[in-house]
Design an enzyme around this catalytic site. Structure first.
Site, PDB file in Angstrom:
ATOM      1  N   LYS A  84       0.788  -1.238   0.000  1.00  0.00           N
ATOM      2  CA  LYS A  84       0.000   0.000   0.000  1.00  0.00           C
ATOM      3  C   LYS A  84       0.821   1.289   0.000  1.00  0.00           C
ATOM      4  CE  LYS A  84      -2.047  -1.439   3.735  1.00  0.00           C
ATOM      5  NZ  LYS A  84      -2.919  -1.746   4.867  1.00  0.00           N
ATOM      6  N   ASP A 132      -5.450  -5.340  10.764  1.00  0.00           N
ATOM      7  CA  ASP A 132      -6.768  -4.678  10.799  1.00  0.00           C
ATOM      8  C   ASP A 132      -7.914  -5.664  10.565  1.00  0.00           C
ATOM      9  OD1 ASP A 132      -5.900  -4.976   8.181  1.00  0.00           O
ATOM     10  OD2 ASP A 132      -6.453  -2.978   7.515  1.00  0.00           O
TER      11      ASP A 132
HETATM   12  C1  BGC Z   1      -1.975  -5.735   3.896  1.00  0.00           C
HETATM   13  C2  BGC Z   1      -2.851  -6.425   4.922  1.00  0.00           C
HETATM   14  C3  BGC Z   1      -3.981  -5.524   5.345  1.00  0.00           C
HETATM   15  C4  BGC Z   1      -4.724  -4.994   4.122  1.00  0.00           C
HETATM   16  C5  BGC Z   1      -5.865  -4.073   4.496  1.00  0.00           C
HETATM   17  C6  BGC Z   1      -2.811  -5.176   2.755  1.00  0.00           C
HETATM   18  O1  BGC Z   1      -2.018  -4.432   1.900  1.00  0.00           O
HETATM   19  O2  BGC Z   1      -1.025  -6.619   3.367  1.00  0.00           O
HETATM   20  O3  BGC Z   1      -2.093  -6.819   6.034  1.00  0.00           O
HETATM   21  O4  BGC Z   1      -4.847  -6.236   6.173  1.00  0.00           O
HETATM   22  O5  BGC Z   1      -3.828  -4.325   3.274  1.00  0.00           O
HETATM   23  O6  BGC Z   1      -5.433  -2.962   5.186  1.00  0.00           O
END
Ligand code: BGC
Length: 481
Positions: free
Chosen positions: A169, A205
């Site tokens: 992200k 989360d």
């Molecule tokens: C992460 C997860 C997370 C999800 C939602 C993903 O990019 O790898 O760990 O739960 O985003 O936030």
């Protein structure tokens, strides 16, 4: 007036996208055969992630979270929570009393320079935000238990140990992958020396979302995020989660964080990927990784639609073949536009018109707005269909007769039809003997973090030897009356 219109008000039929546009976007429409194929492959990926022998080479990691128990509504106490994982960072103070929960929180921005700087800078920033919050709330003298919602793939080695596997992200801080983020946080806090905390739990989360929803709804057994990123967690039997290596505290179950965002990183989803997806991946900070997430989540949805629009303009079938400088700018078509355009009442183009004006597409005619809405719909529906297939995989895997899915994230929260599209598609795909329900989870990252910490504290107390009975002191003695 036709018969059908006599008894109810007839709305004019929604205007249809042009056949040529529909034909060009057909590759973004996933039929049930494709979704069933997805379920078959994803089931295999989950099983490979769970098994010790295949986990190292599995793309979907299925990390045990070390959360063995769901809340029962009697959790009590005052907790701090940290929430890192989306566009903002939050510090929260959460008070649980029975079925009541009070929260105070403060949002802090994470500047781009910190998202891609050094790990030390990131954790110093977090520690500074925490110190500011504690000062403002008058908590300086207290050592409160803290739950840290850290929404990236973590290899957990206990409830308070989480080693970062990879950033996702848009984050890419150096020196963190391979390290325990709880230690990095504690080090940053002790570098400042002005705050004291007791980290009781580190969690994803999705775990927070599941816990937060399970607090009130005891059927909740899946946590889902469709926000900046996408991921899920679910209740698995400890016997199946072979990587889980702690004694059973009684439930025989453990939450598993699937990290489904990585599904497809080995080409498993190539049968339904398009050139738009490949372009998104190529331009991302982590090419080759999080293939599934990039087809679903809010961080990429607007850009996917933009790429579709630009292609249709190039092909001369949208906006009369005439674009604008802004529509050609990467990331300039925000994901919130998708929700806004699809929120226009059928036949009304209020939001679409305004967005087109903002993007220098003033030459749009009504049919362009209809086609633009269709571009948004195919991308958001595909996202909802992939998520539906993922959830059905988990429902079949668990085999529980009744399951509530707790859901959070901006796409689920704000998109006008994602919930309904998911309900419809899951009903088509799911074994009819399984009853499911999709529920918006209120603030999983804050309340969920406090609940994980509280449940852990309850377990610790229950497993400690009972203290020798002592006569109550005058203060503790129940009042007689
Ligand atoms: C992460 C997860 C997370 C999800 C939602 C993903 O990019 O790898 O760990 O739960 O985003 O936030």
């Amino acid at each position: 007036m036709g018969d059908a219109c006599k008894s109810k008000v007839c709305n004019p039929p929604a205007p249809e996208a042009s056949p040529v546009v529909k034909e060009k976007l057909a590759e973004l429409v996933l039929d049930n055969d494709k979704l069933k194929k997805y379920i078959e492959i994803f089931t295999d990926n989950i099983n490979r992630g769970l098994k010790k022998s295949t986990n190292p080479t599995s793309i979907v990691k299925c990390f045990p979270t070390y959360v063995q128990d769901l809340p029962n509504g009697t959790e009590e106490g005052k907790f701090l929570a940290l929430d890192l994982g989306g566009t903002n960072f939050r510090v929260l103070l959460v008070e649980l009393h029975g079925d009541q929960c009070e929260m105070k929180s403060k949002i802090f921005a994470i500047p781009q320079s910190i998202m891609t700087g050094s790990g030390e800078q990131l954790f110093d920033h977090i520690a500074e935000c925490l110190a500011t919050f504690c000062k403002e709330e008058g908590l300086e003298g207290e050592v409160l238990p803290l739950g840290f919602t850290f929404s990236f793939p973590l290899v957990q080695k206990g409830l308070t140990v989480g080693v970062l596997e990879r950033w996702t992200k848009g984050f890419k801080c150096s020196g963190v992958v391979g390290n325990d983020v709880v230690q990095l946080l504690e080090q940053a806090i002790s570098r400042r020396g002005d705050t004291k905390i007791d980290v009781c739990a580190i969690l994803n989360d999705t775990t927070g979302t599941l816990m937060s929803c399970a607090w009130k709804n005891h059927d909740c057994a899946i946590g889902l995020i469709i926000g900046t990123g996408s991921n899920s967690c679910y209740v698995e039997k400890q016997a199946n989660a072979e990587l889980f290596d702690e004694p059973d505290m009684g439930s025989g179950e453990v939450l598993v964080n699937t990290e489904w965002g990585a599904f497809g990183d080995d080409g498993a989803l190539d049968f339904c990927r398009t050139d738009y997806d490949k372009e998104i991946d190529k331009n991302s900070i982590n090419p080759g990784y999080q293939v599934h997430e990039k087809m679903i989540s809010g961080m990429y949805m607007g850009e996917l639609v933009r790429l579709v629009i630009v292609k249709l303009i190039e092909d001369g079938v949208l906006f009369g073949g005439k674009g604008s400088d802004l529509i050609n700018e990467r990331d300039r078509f925000y994901t919130k536009y998708v929700s806004e355009i699809e929120s226009d009442a059928p036949g009304s183009f209020e939001n679409a018109r305004q967005i087109c004006e903002e993007l220098g597409l003033k030459h749009a005619v009504d049919q362009d707005y209809v086609n633009l809405r269709y571009c948004c719909e195919v991308v958001s529906r595909r996202s909802a269909h992939l998520v539906s297939a993922g959830l059905v995989t988990l429902l079949h895997k668990m085999g529980k007769p009744v399951v509530t899915v707790g859901i959070d994230g901006s796409v689920y929260r704000f998109h006008p039809t994602v919930h309904d599209v998911m309900m419809e598609k899951m009903t088509e795909l799911c074994d009819p003997s399984i009853k499911f329900n999709l529920m918006l989870s209120e603030d999983g990252s804050g309340r969920g973090a406090a609940l994980v910490a509280a449940v852990a504290a309850r377990k610790k107390d229950n497993s400690a030897p009972a203290p020798a009975a002592a006569p109550p002191s005058a203060e503790e003695a129940p009042a007689e009356g």
